[in-house]
Design a protein around this motif. Structure first.
Motif, PDB file in Angstrom:
ATOM      1  N   LEU A   1       0.841  -1.191   0.000  1.00  0.00           N
ATOM      2  CA  LEU A   1       0.000   0.000   0.000  1.00  0.00           C
ATOM      3  C   LEU A   1       0.880   1.246   0.000  1.00  0.00           C
ATOM      4  CD1 LEU A   1      -2.570  -1.090   2.712  1.00  0.00           C
ATOM      5  CD2 LEU A   1      -2.960  -0.954   0.255  1.00  0.00           C
ATOM      6  N   ALA A   2       0.378   2.312  -0.583  1.00  0.00           N
ATOM      7  CA  ALA A   2       1.120   3.575  -0.607  1.00  0.00           C
ATOM      8  C   ALA A   2       1.192   4.172   0.794  1.00  0.00           C
ATOM      9  CB  ALA A   2       0.436   4.555  -1.549  1.00  0.00           C
ATOM     10  N   PRO A   3       2.303   4.830   1.140  1.00  0.00           N
ATOM     11  CA  PRO A   3       2.405   5.472   2.451  1.00  0.00           C
ATOM     12  C   PRO A   3       1.333   6.548   2.647  1.00  0.00           C
ATOM     13  CG  PRO A   3       4.500   5.620   1.272  1.00  0.00           C
ATOM     14  CD  PRO A   3       3.519   4.965   0.362  1.00  0.00           C
ATOM     15  N   ASP A   4       1.002   7.278   1.588  1.00  0.00           N
ATOM     16  CA  ASP A   4      -0.047   8.296   1.629  1.00  0.00           C
ATOM     17  C   ASP A   4      -1.028   7.963   0.499  1.00  0.00           C
ATOM     18  OD1 ASP A   4      -1.642  10.524   1.727  1.00  0.00           O
ATOM     19  OD2 ASP A   4      -0.051  11.952   1.264  1.00  0.00           O
ATOM     20  N   PRO A   5      -1.983   7.064   0.757  1.00  0.00           N
ATOM     21  CA  PRO A   5      -2.843   6.578  -0.320  1.00  0.00           C
ATOM     22  C   PRO A   5      -3.699   7.647  -0.987  1.00  0.00           C
ATOM     23  CG  PRO A   5      -3.500   5.621   1.796  1.00  0.00           C
ATOM     24  CD  PRO A   5      -2.279   6.443   2.037  1.00  0.00           C
ATOM     25  N   ALA A   6      -3.910   8.763  -0.341  1.00  0.00           N
ATOM     26  CA  ALA A   6      -4.711   9.817  -0.946  1.00  0.00           C
ATOM     27  C   ALA A   6      -3.937  10.613  -1.995  1.00  0.00           C
ATOM     28  CB  ALA A   6      -5.227  10.767   0.131  1.00  0.00           C
ATOM     29  N   HIS A   7      -2.602  10.615  -1.906  1.00  0.00           N
ATOM     30  CA  HIS A   7      -1.817  11.462  -2.798  1.00  0.00           C
ATOM     31  C   HIS A   7      -0.759  10.729  -3.624  1.00  0.00           C
ATOM     32  CE1 HIS A   7      -3.268  14.152   0.463  1.00  0.00           C
ATOM     33  NE2 HIS A   7      -3.655  14.833  -0.601  1.00  0.00           N
TER      34      HIS A   7
END
Length: 108
Positions: free
Chosen positions: A58-64
């Protein structure tokens, strides 16, 4: 903290939850090959469909972070826009496909 029920043989099951990458650069190194593979196919794709693969972190900052990576791949001449698609919650997102240069092997 949630409790984990041991199995009858005494072993503790491991979590199957996807792990979050520690930082952006580590995440990019893990997911970029999957995105380039999808782009080389030449067919339109949505980033979220590729990134939901359970083998990818998963991305560290999934929103950005996915948008940041999408912009980077586009700027590097790897992807081009191909209309719009929808997320599972019905939000509109950019659809992508590989550039001719990528498909012909001139960029990577």
């Amino acid at each position: 903290m949630t409790a984990v029920q041991p199995a009858l043989d005494g072993t503790v099951p491991t979590s199957r939850a996807r792990q979050r990458a520690e930082d952006y650069d580590t995440w990019v190194q893990a997911v970029r090959p999957a995105l380039i593979k999808a782009a080389k196919d030449g067919k339109p794709f949505l980033f979220w469909q590729i990134l939901r693969d359970p083998a990818l972190p998963l991305a560290p900052d999934p929103a950005h972070d996915p948008g940041r990576l999408a912009a980077t791949l586009h700027r590097d001449g790897i992807t081009r826009t191909a209309g719009y698609g929808k997320t599972p919650d019905k939000s509109a997102v950019q659809r992508w496909r590989g550039t001719v240069a990528l498909i012909e092997g001139r960029v990577a």
